[in-house]
Design a protein around this motif. Structure first.
Motif, PDB file in Angstrom:
ATOM      1  N   LYS A 218      10.489  12.887 -10.407  1.00  0.00           N
ATOM      2  CA  LYS A 218       8.541  13.615  -9.951  1.00  0.00           C
ATOM      3  C   LYS A 218       8.076  13.215  -9.476  1.00  0.00           C
ATOM      4  CE  LYS A 218       5.561  16.819 -12.124  1.00  0.00           C
ATOM      5  NZ  LYS A 218       5.176  17.205 -13.380  1.00  0.00           N
ATOM      6  N   VAL A 219       7.183  12.147  -9.137  1.00  0.00           N
ATOM      7  CA  VAL A 219       6.064  11.486  -8.582  1.00  0.00           C
ATOM      8  C   VAL A 219       6.576   9.972  -7.429  1.00  0.00           C
ATOM      9  CG1 VAL A 219       4.510  11.499 -10.383  1.00  0.00           C
ATOM     10  CG2 VAL A 219       5.212   9.221 -10.133  1.00  0.00           C
ATOM     11  N   GLY A 220       8.179  10.040  -7.323  1.00  0.00           N
ATOM     12  CA  GLY A 220       8.266   9.012  -6.417  1.00  0.00           C
ATOM     13  C   GLY A 220       8.171   7.620  -6.926  1.00  0.00           C
ATOM     14  N   VAL A 221       8.059   6.687  -7.929  1.00  0.00           N
ATOM     15  CA  VAL A 221       7.856   5.246  -8.455  1.00  0.00           C
ATOM     16  C   VAL A 221       8.457   4.358  -7.324  1.00  0.00           C
ATOM     17  CG1 VAL A 221       8.185   3.839 -10.750  1.00  0.00           C
ATOM     18  CG2 VAL A 221       7.440   5.715 -10.862  1.00  0.00           C
ATOM     19  N   THR A 222       8.194   3.269  -6.838  1.00  0.00           N
ATOM     20  CA  THR A 222       8.880   2.853  -6.630  1.00  0.00           C
ATOM     21  C   THR A 222       9.305   1.301  -7.232  1.00  0.00           C
ATOM     22  OG1 THR A 222       6.930   1.371  -5.220  1.00  0.00           O
ATOM     23  CG2 THR A 222       8.128   2.959  -4.618  1.00  0.00           C
TER      24      THR A 222
ATOM     25  N   HIS B 169       0.932  -1.171  -0.107  1.00  0.00           N
ATOM     26  CA  HIS B 169       0.627   0.003   0.094  1.00  0.00           C
ATOM     27  C   HIS B 169       0.723   0.987   0.264  1.00  0.00           C
ATOM     28  CE1 HIS B 169      -2.513   3.217   2.117  1.00  0.00           C
ATOM     29  NE2 HIS B 169      -3.620   2.864   0.986  1.00  0.00           N
ATOM     30  N   GLY B 170       0.496   2.417  -1.063  1.00  0.00           N
ATOM     31  CA  GLY B 170       1.452   3.291  -1.340  1.00  0.00           C
ATOM     32  C   GLY B 170       2.560   3.433  -1.861  1.00  0.00           C
ATOM     33  N   ASP B 171       2.715   2.093  -2.728  1.00  0.00           N
ATOM     34  CA  ASP B 171       3.833   2.435  -4.024  1.00  0.00           C
ATOM     35  C   ASP B 171       3.376   2.953  -4.994  1.00  0.00           C
ATOM     36  OD1 ASP B 171       6.079   0.926  -1.964  1.00  0.00           O
ATOM     37  OD2 ASP B 171       5.149  -0.859  -2.803  1.00  0.00           O
ATOM     38  N   ILE B 172       4.538   3.004  -5.837  1.00  0.00           N
ATOM     39  CA  ILE B 172       3.328   3.638  -7.331  1.00  0.00           C
ATOM     40  C   ILE B 172       3.665   2.857  -8.593  1.00  0.00           C
ATOM     41  CG2 ILE B 172       3.811   5.533  -9.020  1.00  0.00           C
ATOM     42  CD1 ILE B 172       4.100   7.045  -6.672  1.00  0.00           C
ATOM     43  N   LEU B 173       3.282   2.340  -8.860  1.00  0.00           N
ATOM     44  CA  LEU B 173       3.921   0.870 -10.114  1.00  0.00           C
ATOM     45  C   LEU B 173       4.050   1.299 -11.315  1.00  0.00           C
ATOM     46  CD1 LEU B 173       4.902  -1.780 -10.660  1.00  0.00           C
ATOM     47  CD2 LEU B 173       2.132  -2.087 -10.915  1.00  0.00           C
ATOM     48  N   PHE B 174       4.976   1.463 -12.150  1.00  0.00           N
ATOM     49  CA  PHE B 174       4.636   1.725 -13.642  1.00  0.00           C
ATOM     50  C   PHE B 174       5.533   0.478 -14.176  1.00  0.00           C
ATOM     51  CE2 PHE B 174       7.968   3.229 -16.822  1.00  0.00           C
ATOM     52  CZ  PHE B 174       6.184   3.877 -17.558  1.00  0.00           C
ATOM     53  N   TRP B 175       5.027   0.240 -15.831  1.00  0.00           N
ATOM     54  CA  TRP B 175       5.728  -0.220 -16.739  1.00  0.00           C
ATOM     55  C   TRP B 175       5.014   0.125 -17.832  1.00  0.00           C
ATOM     56  CZ3 TRP B 175       7.633  -5.231 -14.905  1.00  0.00           C
ATOM     57  CH2 TRP B 175       8.437  -5.780 -15.918  1.00  0.00           C
ATOM     58  N   TYR B 176       6.016   0.591 -18.488  1.00  0.00           N
ATOM     59  CA  TYR B 176       5.516   1.001 -19.983  1.00  0.00           C
ATOM     60  C   TYR B 176       5.058   0.186 -21.396  1.00  0.00           C
ATOM     61  CZ  TYR B 176       6.434   2.874 -24.374  1.00  0.00           C
ATOM     62  OH  TYR B 176       6.429   3.944 -26.393  1.00  0.00           O
ATOM     63  N   THR B 177       3.760   0.495 -21.579  1.00  0.00           N
ATOM     64  CA  THR B 177       3.154  -0.736 -22.296  1.00  0.00           C
ATOM     65  C   THR B 177       2.153   0.239 -22.655  1.00  0.00           C
ATOM     66  OG1 THR B 177       1.951  -2.346 -21.876  1.00  0.00           O
ATOM     67  CG2 THR B 177       1.472  -1.482 -20.088  1.00  0.00           C
TER      68      THR B 177
ATOM     69  N   GLN C 193      13.296   6.763  -4.270  1.00  0.00           N
ATOM     70  CA  GLN C 193      11.585   5.910  -3.249  1.00  0.00           C
ATOM     71  C   GLN C 193      12.129   5.145  -4.487  1.00  0.00           C
ATOM     72  OE1 GLN C 193       9.545   7.071  -1.369  1.00  0.00           O
ATOM     73  NE2 GLN C 193      11.516   9.155  -1.045  1.00  0.00           N
ATOM     74  N   LEU C 194      13.478   4.661  -4.951  1.00  0.00           N
ATOM     75  CA  LEU C 194      12.396   3.136  -6.628  1.00  0.00           C
ATOM     76  C   LEU C 194      13.856   2.113  -5.149  1.00  0.00           C
ATOM     77  CD1 LEU C 194      12.191   2.120  -8.954  1.00  0.00           C
ATOM     78  CD2 LEU C 194      15.055   2.795  -9.430  1.00  0.00           C
ATOM     79  N   ARG C 195      12.530   0.837  -5.593  1.00  0.00           N
ATOM     80  CA  ARG C 195      12.942  -0.623  -4.400  1.00  0.00           C
ATOM     81  C   ARG C 195      13.183  -1.197  -5.999  1.00  0.00           C
ATOM     82  NH1 ARG C 195       8.461   0.414  -1.740  1.00  0.00           N
ATOM     83  NH2 ARG C 195       7.658  -1.985  -1.748  1.00  0.00           N
TER      84      ARG C 195
END
Length: 655
Positions: free
Chosen positions: A358-362, A308-316, A389-391
């Protein structure tokens, strides 16, 4: 970064989690909840596939899936195979209800474009948008089981349309707008959608594209479509059509602030996804509500450690399976970042990392090709951006080479979980992936995914270690397709994965498993090279070529030659011509870093390498073209005209 394992220096370990990372991981919490030890992981994995009722019931409970679970979890197949299993036969649930969970003020979605600007939407705002679109679709006659199709970019309206569709128990299917009209017809024409939601224009890499002519052509063919919803306001380009045409604002002008959710059985259809092959019509693969949801929350929470609270990104784009995979991140309490545009716009190749900072992607999801481009451009991500923030960095779409593992830790961030993952559209998930409790070994996919009975078989169907073979799955899993849409769907489904080994899923990847139960993927089995009868994966050659600065891109395939096969290499060069000196460098590198059997006999210079719209090299299409065979599904290609120069390839001299 070398690590010691049992007091022995392991040069392949680039990173390993500390005790705090392990103790705080979701995987540790899951093992405690189900009462089964986390270590050794191999034992936990064996339990997850030999006790499917306990394992998948545990996933449902750990992820707090909303719905009626039912009394029974698993009914095994009647024979020894994996077809015919039943999962949660008494369950009732809704996908959108699980995705739209959480506190109203939580940020749910961040939308970004090539200029780096971002917009944020809270869960309250997202729910309200879904409620209005739901009412609009209901007024258009959309009911449970109907298909709604999108020709859409990766923006907020597309997400809202998908969730509104699934909230009604209807089925979502989508294409990217950069498909040609025939490519879209080849896909959507198979599934008879009731409503088509479409953009009429879009931007990519700073250029404007108008697809009105494509949409006109599509609307004339899709007879079952009763309504077309455009994402461009005030456009009357279809005013003479017999179909009802309205724009997005008209669709969403009324409705409540809170959506309703139609609960459906576990195996009710949710998505129809399409393969990107070039040998015939794309397979229209039907995936279930429950299978998709439970597979994704397992992968997100247990393997990717999304919280909860993470920010998920995938280029798609919206045509690839990673689009629904990304959206499911909401069900694990994460916000998702939707990006529309080129990952490498010509005026700012680092824009994705600017947005991530900028947005804090994890959790940053990408592909080997993207990382290779940054590497060759000498773009030092970690020096240019604050990624505190990146994990985790995740990669799929092709094998990630050992050298790319090194580059990620040297030039992005040292203390992150790097996870190469592999699965497919066919399972809307992964067979092998990363883990928050394992060390990361260069060039290897960390572990077999929990609940997935993954193995590597030789031609005699014997499990092998340290030997290339077919990646297989020997037991049922919930996200197996329901069927292929259309006539003879069950038969076509069976012939795609079970003909070679009845009762065992043969995935089509050439792979190797190690003593540590990690996996190395060498590429697709249907593009495997066989010089002298020895199986060689194209990824083994690409790995070497990526390290040669003069080579911008490359393609490898095999051609028949006097009862054997010879390796053909096509290279796209930058700032120089192909000559015997460069050919010697290429061959010497391949011989030294791979083996003498990997050395290409023919090397050609080409202008372009063919790719699918999802960014995968298409060795088979090039080979077929060279041999004078028809490539039936050029609509799957991002650059179909690239094949023109391959028609006369054999007439040219090679080096």
């Amino acid at each position: 970064m070398m690590k010691k394992q049992n007091n022995v220096l392991d040069l392949n370990i680039l990173w390993q989690p500390n005790e705090n990372w392990i103790s705080q991981s979701n995987l540790k919490g899951f093992s405690e909840q189900v009462g089964f030890p986390l270590f050794p992981y191999e034992r936990l994995h064996r339990w997850s596939i030999t006790h499917p009722e306990e394992f998948w019931s545990g996933v449902w409970d750990f992820a707090k899936i909303i719905g009626e679970k039912g009394k029974k979890v698993f009914i095994p197949p009647t024979d020894d195979g994996i077809l015919g299993a039943q999962w949660f036969p008494g369950a009732q649930l809704n996908f959108a209800e699980n995705v739209l969970r959480g506190e109203e003020e939580d940020i749910a979605v961040i939308v970004a474009g090539e200029d780096g600007t971002t917009s944020h939407y809270s869960l309250r705002e997202l729910r309200s948008k879904v409620a209005k679109a739901q009412e609009g679709l209901r007024n258009l006659g959309v009911r449970s089981g109907d298909r709604v199709a999108g020709v859409v970019t990766n923006g907020i309206e597309s997400l809202v349309a998908l969730l509104a569709t699934t909230s009604l128990g209807a089925v979502w299917t989508s294409c990217s707008p950069d498909f040609g009209s025939q490519g879209i017809i080849d896909r959507l024409g198979q599934v008879q959608p009731k409503v088509l939601i479409t953009v009429l224009e879009y931007q990519y890499n700073g250029k404007h594209f108008d697809i009105r002519d494509n949409i006109r052509a599509i609307s004339e063919v899709l007879d079952e479509v009763s309504a077309i919803v455009t994402l461009t306001e005030g456009d009357d380009f279809l005013k003479n059509q017999s179909k009802h045409v309205l724009n997005w604002n008209q669709l969403c002008k009324n409705g409540p602030f809170i959506p309703e959710f139609t609960r459906v059985p576990f195996n009710h259809p949710l998505y129809i996804l399409y393969t990107s092959g070039t040998t015939g019509l794309p397979k229209a693969i039907v995936h279930s509500v429950g299978g998709t949801l439970i597979q994704h929350v397992k992968e997100h929470q247990l393997h990717c450690d999304i919280k909860h609270g993470d920010i998920l990104f995938w280029y798609t784009n919206t045509a690839w399976m990673m689009y629904p995979w990304l959206i499911s991140g909401l069900a694990s309490g994460a916000a998702i970042l939707l990006y529309d545009g080129s990952p490498l716009p010509k005026d700012n190749i680092g824009v994705l990392w600017e947005i991530a900072e900028k947005v804090g992607v994890t959790h940053f999801g990408t592909s080997p090709k993207y990382l290779e481009t940054l590497q060759k451009a000498s773009y030092s991500v970690g020096q240019e951006h604050n990624l505190s923030q990146l994990r985790s960095v995740l990669s799929c779409g092709a094998p990630l080479s050992a050298e790319q593992y090194d580059w990620v830790y040297d030039y992005i961030k040292k203390d992150i979980l790097l996870a190469s993952i592999s699965g497919g559209t066919e399972i809307i998930g992964c067979f092998v992936m990363g883990s928050p409790v394992h060390p990361v070994r260069r060039g290897e996919i960390t572990c077999k995914a929990l609940g997935m009975a993954v193995d590597v078989f030789d031609e005699k169907d014997v499990s092998v270690l340290h030997q290339k073979g077919d990646l297989v799955c020997t037991k049922p899993f919930p996200s197996m397709p329901l069927t292929f849409w259309g006539e003879d769907g069950d038969e076509r489904y069976y012939s795609s994965y079970f003909t070679k080994r009845p009762g065992i899923w043969t995935h089509g990847d050439l792979a190797e498993q190690t003593d540590e139960q990690s996996i190395i993927i060498y590429g697709r089995a249907d593009t495997t090279l066989n010089p002298g009868g020895v199986r060689i994966g194209t990824a083994e050659i690409y790995r070497v070529l990526e390290q040669i600065p003069e080579i911008e891109d490359s393609l490898v395939f095999g051609l028949p030659n006097a009862g054997d096969e010879e390796i053909v290499l096509c290279v796209v060069l930058k700032d120089r011509e192909l000559d015997s000196d460069l050919a010697d460098v290429i061959r010497n590198n391949v011989r030294k870093k791979a083996s003498p059997r990997h050395v290409p006999r023919r090397i050609y210079s080409v202008n372009e390498v063919p790719y699918t719209i999802n960014g995968k090299k298409v060795e088979g299409a090039a080979r077929s073209t060279v041999l004078g065979q028809q490539v039936k599904n050029k609509g799957s290609l991002h650059n179909p005209n690239s094949l023109l120069e391959y028609i006369s390839l054999l007439e040219r001299s090679f080096v």
